[in-house]
Design a protein around this motif. Structure first.
Motif, mmCIF file in Angstrom:
data_model
loop_
_atom_site.group_PDB
_atom_site.id
_atom_site.type_symbol
_atom_site.label_atom_id
_atom_site.label_comp_id
_atom_site.label_asym_id
_atom_site.label_seq_id
_atom_site.Cartn_x
_atom_site.Cartn_y
_atom_site.Cartn_z
ATOM 1 N N PHE A 154 3.493 9.089 -10.056
ATOM 2 C CA PHE A 154 2.862 9.091 -11.440
ATOM 3 C C PHE A 154 2.235 10.086 -11.457
ATOM 4 O O PHE A 154 2.130 11.028 -12.734
ATOM 5 N N ALA A 155 1.517 10.884 -10.541
ATOM 6 C CA ALA A 155 0.725 12.294 -10.321
ATOM 7 C C ALA A 155 1.632 13.254 -10.407
ATOM 8 O O ALA A 155 1.470 13.933 -11.571
ATOM 9 N N GLU A 156 2.668 13.063 -10.089
ATOM 10 C CA GLU A 156 3.753 13.966 -10.083
ATOM 11 C C GLU A 156 4.495 14.073 -11.788
ATOM 12 O O GLU A 156 4.509 15.045 -12.534
ATOM 13 N N LYS A 202 4.013 5.370 -5.653
ATOM 14 C CA LYS A 202 4.264 5.384 -6.935
ATOM 15 C C LYS A 202 3.026 6.105 -7.737
ATOM 16 O O LYS A 202 3.027 6.843 -8.560
ATOM 17 N N ASP A 203 1.862 6.046 -7.025
ATOM 18 C CA ASP A 203 0.783 6.941 -7.383
ATOM 19 C C ASP A 203 1.154 8.242 -7.219
ATOM 20 O O ASP A 203 0.688 9.003 -8.254
ATOM 21 N N LYS A 204 1.806 8.766 -6.316
ATOM 22 C CA LYS A 204 2.068 10.110 -6.034
ATOM 23 C C LYS A 204 3.188 10.387 -7.258
ATOM 24 O O LYS A 204 3.058 11.599 -7.880
ATOM 25 N N GLN A 237 2.779 13.107 -14.364
ATOM 26 C CA GLN A 237 1.609 13.404 -14.981
ATOM 27 C C GLN A 237 1.337 14.828 -15.197
ATOM 28 O O GLN A 237 1.383 15.671 -16.044
ATOM 29 N N SER A 260 0.864 -1.112 0.104
ATOM 30 C CA SER A 260 0.100 -0.158 0.025
ATOM 31 C C SER A 260 0.788 1.250 0.024
ATOM 32 O O SER A 260 0.601 2.230 -0.805
ATOM 33 N N GLU A 320 4.104 1.489 -1.075
ATOM 34 C CA GLU A 320 4.626 1.359 -2.327
ATOM 35 C C GLU A 320 3.755 2.126 -3.417
ATOM 36 O O GLU A 320 4.165 2.767 -4.242
ATOM 37 N N ILE A 321 2.385 1.530 -3.437
ATOM 38 C CA ILE A 321 1.426 1.729 -4.435
ATOM 39 C C ILE A 321 1.171 3.336 -4.299
ATOM 40 O O ILE A 321 1.146 4.201 -5.152
ATOM 41 N N GLU A 322 1.134 3.721 -2.887
ATOM 42 C CA GLU A 322 0.625 5.162 -2.859
ATOM 43 C C GLU A 322 1.886 6.094 -3.141
ATOM 44 O O GLU A 322 1.746 7.199 -3.931
#
Length: 149
Positions: free
Chosen positions: A121-123, A117-119, A125, A111, A113-115
């Protein structure tokens, strides 16, 4: 006394009388012998019966003893099996708890790591969108500079 009586009868008797006396003595002896033989036979039968009875009692005692031993051994094995089942259940419960803890830790780690990676990825993006917007601005300015030239 009996022998003396028989001797006295024999010395005063004739040959035929002797024969009768002998026959009578043999008959008496045979009768006494048969009585003794019957008595011995009865005693032997009683002894045999007592021996058979004792053997039956001993056999019954041995069967009871073997049954008791078997029951004790069965109870001992049953107790050992129950103890092993309890031990195995404890080990199973402990293993399940360990696996649950590992799974929980793995889920938490994933969780995080995913969070992250999501951050990221959002950055990425946002950076991409900013670059695209910046690139469009640069192209627009370049187009204006080309027009003015």
């Amino acid at each position: 006394a009996e022998i003396e009586r028989v001797k006295a009868e024999l010395s005063s008797s004739s040959e035929s009388e002797l024969q009768i006396v002998r026959q009578k003595a043999v008959t008496e002896f045979e009768a006494k012998f048969e009585d003794i033989e019957k008595l011995h036979l009865e005693e032997l039968q009683q002894a045999r019966q007592q021996m058979l009875s004792a053997h039956a009692d001993e056999k019954e005692r041995m069967v009871e003893e073997a049954t008791l031993h078997f029951e004790k051994e069965t109870q001992r094995i049953k107790s050992e099996m129950e103890a092993q089942c309890v031990k195995l259940q404890d080990e199973k419960d402990r293993a399940i708890l360990e696996l649950d803890l590992k799974l929980k830790n793995t889920v938490e780690r994933l969780s995080v790591e995913i969070e992250a990676k999501d951050k990221a990825f959002a950055e990425l993006q946002r950076s991409t969108e900013a670059l695209i917007a910046n690139n469009a601005q640069v192209e627009k300015e370049l187009a204006e500079v080309k027009k003015s030239m």
